[in-house]
Design an enzyme around this catalytic site. Sequence first.
Site, short mmCIF file in Angstrom:
data_model
loop_
_atom_site.label_atom_id
_atom_site.label_comp_id
_atom_site.label_asym_id
_atom_site.label_seq_id
_atom_site.Cartn_x
_atom_site.Cartn_y
_atom_site.Cartn_z
N HIS A 146 38.49 50.79 42.25
CA HIS A 146 38.25 50.29 40.89
C HIS A 146 39.48 50.55 40.01
O HIS A 146 39.38 51.31 39.03
CB HIS A 146 37.03 50.98 40.27
N GLU A 161 59.48 42.64 44.66
CA GLU A 161 59.00 42.86 46.03
C GLU A 161 57.55 42.46 46.24
O GLU A 161 57.07 42.44 47.38
CB GLU A 161 59.26 44.31 46.45
P1 13P Z 1 28.91 53.26 46.89
O1 13P Z 1 28.83 54.63 46.27
O2 13P Z 1 27.57 52.81 47.44
O3 13P Z 1 30.01 53.16 47.90
O4 13P Z 1 29.22 52.22 45.73
C1 13P Z 1 30.38 52.34 44.93
C2 13P Z 1 30.95 51.02 44.55
O5 13P Z 1 32.11 50.95 44.19
C3 13P Z 1 30.10 49.81 44.64
O6 13P Z 1 30.87 48.66 44.53
ZN ZN Z 2 32.79 48.98 43.51
#
Ligand code: 13P
Ligand code: ZN
Length: 275
Positions: free
Chosen positions: A142, A170
Amino acid sequence: MSILDAKFVQGFIRMCNDGWEQGWHERNGGNFSYRMKPEEVEEVKEYLASESEWKPIGTSVPKLAGEYFMVTGSGKYFRNVILDPEDSICIIEVDEKGENYRICWGLVNGGRPTSELPSHLMNHEVKMLASGGKHRVIYHAHPANIIALTFVLPLKDEVFTRELWEMMTECPIVFASGIGVVDWMVPGGRDIAVATSELMKQYDVAIWAHHGMFCSGEDFDLTFGLMHTVEKAAEILVKMLSMRPDKLQTITAQNFRDLAVEFNVELPEKFLYEK
Ligand code: 13P
Ligand code: ZN
């Protein structure tokens, strides 16, 4: 010797911690899977159990029948993996139909593999076939800058690829095949797995709008490096757009063509449109 001494386990744990240190894994955000080599399965065989029950994957991955994966647990925090790997990660085996999995090691305090297991395994199946078996790593994170861009750029493969290529010379060498973008979808299920794995037929990177990114690669270094490069390009673009909405100068379509010749990469013309 403990299973934790195996080189691939060390590499897996290190990558979880590197991602945490980058700030890509708030709370339980992100997940990570590695398709083990036959010799690695052999190496740790004495630690693998086969008593736990088979559970549905939630999709079908027939080409992955009998494969073993190291996977992060659902709800587990990347920051804890290095401290207590047996609690946070697991090894799973896929059944002979490619429809069920069972836990063979890890998650000692209970739990299940990541909720994104359908996306991980469908991406693995696609990338394994497309790479002649070379790709083994699927990584979901994320990262803030790439997510920020999904609010201001059109959600088009061509736009994300071109804008990010322009941010560092690059970039087109690191992600020459480009980047795919998935519109906002409910995570954790088969539909988003189908959409993502469809993009992975062409690309090694897929962005989930307002959510995060998936990267595929042959090994831990290449896959982490890919995530890092795309996110750094996104950071530069965010900085640039924060200074002013347009560019005074940039890398041109012809510059990219010249680069492609010199570095011997193929850059699809669909990304080199005139602006
Ligand atoms: P999980 O903890 O189930 O891996 O989920 C985290 C997540 O990023 C869902 O997209
Ligand atoms: Zn996620």
